[in-house]
Design a protein around this motif. Structure first.
Motif, short mmCIF file in Angstrom:
data_model
loop_
_atom_site.label_atom_id
_atom_site.label_comp_id
_atom_site.label_asym_id
_atom_site.label_seq_id
_atom_site.Cartn_x
_atom_site.Cartn_y
_atom_site.Cartn_z
N ALA A 1 -38.12 -64.36 6.59
CA ALA A 1 -39.31 -64.39 5.73
C ALA A 1 -39.20 -63.43 4.55
O ALA A 1 -39.75 -63.68 3.48
CB ALA A 1 -40.55 -64.08 6.56
N ALA A 2 -38.48 -62.34 4.73
CA ALA A 2 -38.35 -61.33 3.67
C ALA A 2 -37.12 -61.54 2.80
O ALA A 2 -36.98 -60.86 1.77
CB ALA A 2 -38.30 -59.94 4.30
N TRP A 3 -36.22 -62.45 3.19
CA TRP A 3 -34.95 -62.59 2.49
C TRP A 3 -35.12 -63.30 1.15
O TRP A 3 -35.70 -64.38 1.06
CB TRP A 3 -33.95 -63.33 3.36
N LYS A 4 -34.59 -62.71 0.12
CA LYS A 4 -34.66 -63.24 -1.25
C LYS A 4 -34.04 -64.64 -1.35
O LYS A 4 -34.48 -65.47 -2.13
CB LYS A 4 -33.94 -62.27 -2.19
N TYR A 5 -33.01 -64.90 -0.54
CA TYR A 5 -32.28 -66.17 -0.63
C TYR A 5 -32.68 -67.15 0.48
O TYR A 5 -31.92 -68.01 0.86
CB TYR A 5 -30.78 -65.90 -0.60
N ARG A 6 -33.89 -67.02 0.98
CA ARG A 6 -34.39 -67.86 2.06
C ARG A 6 -34.29 -69.34 1.69
O ARG A 6 -34.52 -69.72 0.54
CB ARG A 6 -35.85 -67.48 2.32
N SER A 7 -33.95 -70.16 2.71
CA SER A 7 -33.87 -71.61 2.49
C SER A 7 -34.29 -72.32 3.78
O SER A 7 -34.63 -71.68 4.77
CB SER A 7 -32.42 -72.01 2.14
N ALA A 8 -34.20 -73.64 3.77
CA ALA A 8 -34.57 -74.43 4.95
C ALA A 8 -33.65 -74.14 6.13
O ALA A 8 -34.04 -74.33 7.28
CB ALA A 8 -34.56 -75.92 4.61
N THR A 9 -32.43 -73.68 5.86
CA THR A 9 -31.47 -73.43 6.95
C THR A 9 -31.16 -71.95 7.18
O THR A 9 -30.37 -71.61 8.05
CB THR A 9 -30.14 -74.16 6.65
N SER A 10 -31.81 -71.07 6.42
CA SER A 10 -31.43 -69.65 6.50
C SER A 10 -31.81 -68.99 7.82
O SER A 10 -31.09 -68.11 8.29
CB SER A 10 -32.01 -68.87 5.32
N VAL A 11 -32.89 -69.39 8.46
CA VAL A 11 -33.25 -68.75 9.73
C VAL A 11 -32.18 -69.04 10.79
O VAL A 11 -31.88 -68.17 11.61
CB VAL A 11 -34.67 -69.14 10.21
N ALA A 12 -31.57 -70.22 10.75
CA ALA A 12 -30.48 -70.53 11.69
C ALA A 12 -29.27 -69.64 11.40
O ALA A 12 -28.61 -69.15 12.33
CB ALA A 12 -30.09 -72.01 11.60
N ARG A 13 -28.98 -69.43 10.13
CA ARG A 13 -27.87 -68.55 9.75
C ARG A 13 -28.12 -67.12 10.24
O ARG A 13 -27.24 -66.48 10.81
CB ARG A 13 -27.69 -68.55 8.23
N ILE A 14 -29.33 -66.63 10.03
CA ILE A 14 -29.69 -65.28 10.46
C ILE A 14 -29.61 -65.17 11.98
O ILE A 14 -29.12 -64.17 12.51
CB ILE A 14 -31.08 -64.90 9.91
N SER A 15 -30.05 -66.18 12.68
CA SER A 15 -29.95 -66.19 14.15
C SER A 15 -28.49 -66.08 14.59
O SER A 15 -28.19 -65.35 15.54
CB SER A 15 -30.58 -67.46 14.72
N ARG A 16 -27.59 -66.80 13.92
CA ARG A 16 -26.16 -66.71 14.25
C ARG A 16 -25.63 -65.30 14.00
O ARG A 16 -24.84 -64.77 14.78
CB ARG A 16 -25.35 -67.71 13.42
N GLN A 17 -26.05 -64.70 12.89
CA GLN A 17 -25.61 -63.35 12.59
C GLN A 17 -26.10 -62.36 13.65
O GLN A 17 -25.35 -61.49 14.08
CB GLN A 17 -26.13 -62.92 11.21
N ILE A 18 -27.34 -62.51 14.06
CA ILE A 18 -27.89 -61.62 15.08
C ILE A 18 -27.13 -61.78 16.39
O ILE A 18 -26.82 -60.80 17.07
CB ILE A 18 -29.41 -61.87 15.26
N ALA A 19 -26.79 -63.02 16.73
CA ALA A 19 -26.10 -63.29 18.00
C ALA A 19 -24.64 -62.84 17.99
O ALA A 19 -24.12 -62.42 19.02
CB ALA A 19 -26.18 -64.78 18.31
N GLY A 20 -23.99 -62.89 16.82
CA GLY A 20 -22.55 -62.67 16.82
C GLY A 20 -22.03 -61.56 15.93
O GLY A 20 -20.82 -61.34 15.86
N ARG A 21 -22.89 -60.86 15.25
CA ARG A 21 -22.45 -59.82 14.32
C ARG A 21 -23.17 -58.51 14.60
O ARG A 21 -24.18 -58.46 15.29
CB ARG A 21 -22.74 -60.24 12.86
N ALA A 22 -22.67 -57.44 14.01
CA ALA A 22 -23.31 -56.13 14.15
C ALA A 22 -24.60 -56.11 13.35
O ALA A 22 -24.66 -56.61 12.22
CB ALA A 22 -22.36 -55.04 13.66
N THR A 23 -25.64 -55.56 13.92
CA THR A 23 -26.95 -55.45 13.26
C THR A 23 -27.60 -54.14 13.65
O THR A 23 -27.26 -53.54 14.68
CB THR A 23 -27.90 -56.60 13.68
N ARG A 24 -28.54 -53.69 12.85
CA ARG A 24 -29.35 -52.52 13.16
C ARG A 24 -30.75 -52.77 12.64
O ARG A 24 -30.95 -53.40 11.60
CB ARG A 24 -28.81 -51.25 12.48
N GLY A 25 -31.72 -52.22 13.34
CA GLY A 25 -33.10 -52.30 12.91
C GLY A 25 -33.87 -51.08 13.35
O GLY A 25 -33.48 -50.41 14.30
#
Length: 196
Positions: free
Chosen positions: A86-110
């Motif tokens: 919701a906050a991403w500047k480059y949000r699109s119809a498929t971006s939440v799926a991309r972000i979900s993949r990143q969260i599942a398979g990449r390093a993240t911090r919050g």
């Protein structure tokens, strides 16, 4: 800023000093090394990262301690994908799926806000860069972006040194994003080349 890592019970305090005389910079570096802490020196400032005792599990990690706000640093979870999207500047119809993949398979911090949502976050991009660094309004100017970018870069550097990552940490920054340029420069990153 005091920070608590939910993943290891590590507690640290990030203090940044600006415009220090060279002799004082050396004193800060020496004291950090003696205590087993880290000091990162740039041309303009010294960031000192010191460890402290982790709070007891029953204590509120968002409580104020010693006049400093403690925050919980954690990896992102699937439930965070919609907020990041919701906050991403480059949000699109498929971006939440991309972000979900990143969260599942990449390093993240919050960093958690008091209500359990995210106050700030950063993700490793699918191509390996540090990216999507964001701090929500109301949580800015508290060093959260610096804390998260530093934490993620440190993890990525460790993976690089261990051979689990083919390249050291890097980021792509839009030319006009002076705030991100300053943040990453302060963390010791150097501009390598322009990418079109």
């Amino acid at each position: 800023l005091a920070a608590v890592s939910a993943e290891g019970g590590i507690c640290w305090k990030l203090t940044t000093f600006a415009a220090l005389e060279e002799a004082l910079v050396l004193t800060v570096e020496a004291a950090a090394l003696e205590l087993g802490d880290a000091a990162r020196v740039t041309d303009e400032r010294v960031s000192l990262c010191t460890r402290a005792a982790a709070p007891t599990p029953s204590s509120d990690p968002t409580a104020v301690r010693g006049g400093e706000e403690a925050v919980v640093v954690r990896s992102l979870e699937e439930k965070d994908a919609a907020q990041v999207d919701a906050a991403w500047k480059y949000r699109s119809a498929t971006s939440v799926a991309r972000i979900s993949r990143q969260i599942a398979g990449r390093a993240t911090r919050g960093v958690e806000a008091p209500d359990g949502s995210l106050a700030a976050w950063v993700l490793e991009q699918e191509y390996g860069a540090i990216g999507m660094l964001e701090t929500r309004d109301g949580f800015r100017r508290k060093g959260l972006g610096t804390l998260l970018a530093s934490s993620l870069a440190d993890q990525m550097q460790e993976s690089f040194k261990n051979g689990a990552r083919p390249v050291p940490p890097f980021a792509f920054i839009v030319r006009t994003n002076t705030a991100s340029k300053a943040l990453f420069s302060g963390l010791g990153f150097a501009e390598k080349q322009d990418v079109q």
